[in-house]
Scaffold this motif. Structure first.
Motif, PDB file in Angstrom:
ATOM      1  N   GLU A  26      41.155  40.854  40.500  1.00 28.05           N
ATOM      2  CA  GLU A  26      41.324  42.071  41.295  1.00 28.05           C
ATOM      3  C   GLU A  26      39.968  42.608  41.747  1.00 28.05           C
ATOM      4  OE1 GLU A  26      45.468  44.077  39.782  1.00 28.05           O
ATOM      5  OE2 GLU A  26      43.724  44.308  38.476  1.00 28.05           O
ATOM      6  N   LYS A  28      37.249  40.823  42.253  1.00 29.95           N
ATOM      7  CA  LYS A  28      36.777  39.917  43.301  1.00 29.95           C
ATOM      8  C   LYS A  28      37.507  40.178  44.606  1.00 29.95           C
ATOM      9  CE  LYS A  28      35.097  35.979  40.664  1.00 29.95           C
ATOM     10  NZ  LYS A  28      35.206  34.522  40.478  1.00 29.95           N
ATOM     11  N   ALA A  29      38.792  40.469  44.534  1.00 32.63           N
ATOM     12  CA  ALA A  29      39.581  40.735  45.740  1.00 32.63           C
ATOM     13  C   ALA A  29      39.064  41.981  46.456  1.00 32.63           C
ATOM     14  CB  ALA A  29      41.057  40.902  45.383  1.00 32.63           C
ATOM     15  N   ARG A  30      38.658  42.980  45.701  1.00 23.71           N
ATOM     16  CA  ARG A  30      38.138  44.202  46.318  1.00 23.71           C
ATOM     17  C   ARG A  30      36.836  43.934  47.065  1.00 23.71           C
ATOM     18  NH1 ARG A  30      40.258  46.354  41.510  1.00 23.71           N
ATOM     19  NH2 ARG A  30      38.266  46.181  40.425  1.00 23.71           N
ATOM     20  N   SER A  37      40.720  38.405  50.864  1.00 23.40           N
ATOM     21  CA  SER A  37      41.360  39.476  50.101  1.00 23.40           C
ATOM     22  C   SER A  37      42.867  39.290  50.060  1.00 23.40           C
ATOM     23  CB  SER A  37      41.006  40.830  50.717  1.00 23.40           C
ATOM     24  OG  SER A  37      41.606  41.869  49.986  1.00 23.40           O
ATOM     25  N   TYR A  40      43.588  36.521  47.635  1.00 22.41           N
ATOM     26  CA  TYR A  40      43.420  37.032  46.279  1.00 22.41           C
ATOM     27  C   TYR A  40      44.635  37.861  45.865  1.00 22.41           C
ATOM     28  CZ  TYR A  40      38.529  35.923  45.122  1.00 22.41           C
ATOM     29  OH  TYR A  40      37.376  35.289  44.792  1.00 22.41           O
ATOM     30  N   LYS A  41      45.045  38.749  46.742  1.00 22.78           N
ATOM     31  CA  LYS A  41      46.166  39.627  46.411  1.00 22.78           C
ATOM     32  C   LYS A  41      47.438  38.827  46.167  1.00 22.78           C
ATOM     33  CE  LYS A  41      44.335  43.725  48.620  1.00 22.78           C
ATOM     34  NZ  LYS A  41      44.441  44.678  49.711  1.00 22.78           N
ATOM     35  N   PHE A  94      39.063  30.359  44.092  1.00 26.30           N
ATOM     36  CA  PHE A  94      38.225  31.505  44.427  1.00 26.30           C
ATOM     37  C   PHE A  94      36.913  31.449  43.675  1.00 26.30           C
ATOM     38  CE2 PHE A  94      42.690  32.891  44.831  1.00 26.30           C
ATOM     39  CZ  PHE A  94      42.721  33.056  46.194  1.00 26.30           C
TER      40      PHE A  94
END
Length: 94
Positions: A26, A28-30, A37, A40-41, A94
Motif C-alpha cells: 500500500e 508503494k502504491a501511494r 498505482s 498495485y491497488k 512490483f
C-alpha cells in the motif's frame, strides 16, 4: 503447548507477516505513478481478499473439535500456500 496450539500460533504469525506485506505494498502504491498505482491497488485488493479468507479459515480452525482439526489443518496449509505464492508474485511484479 499442544501441537494444535503451536500451529494456531504459527498461522497467526503468518497472518501478521501478510498484514505487514499488504501495508508495504500500500505504501508503494501511494508512491507509484498512476498506471502502476492501479496495478498495485488491484494486487492489494487480491491479497486482502486472500487474507480475509485465511482469517476465516483460522477462526474455523480454532473452533474445530479435536477430531476435525487435522483435516482443517490440511485445508489451512493449502490456503497459506496460495497466499504465499500471491505475495511472492506481487513482490516480483512490483
Amino acid at each position: 503447548m499442544s501441537t494444535r496450539e503451536e500451529y494456531i500460533e504459527k498461522m497467526k504469525a503468518k497472518l501478521d507477516e501478510l498484514n505487514a506485506e499488504v501495508s508495504r505494498l500500500e505504501a508503494k502504491a501511494r508512491e507509484a505513478k498512476a498506471d502502476l498505482s492501479i496495478r498495485y491497488k488491484d494486487e492489494i485488493e487480491n491479497l486482502k481478499a486472500k487474507r480475509e479468507e485465511s482469517k476465516a479459515r483460522l477462526a474455523e480452525f480454532k473452533e474445530a473439535g479435536d477430531s476435525a482439526w487435522e483435516d482443517l489443518k490440511i485445508g489451512m496449509q493449502g490456503a497459506w500456500d496460495i497466499m504465499e505464492e500471491a505475495i511472492k508474485s506481487a513482490k516480483e511484479r512490483f
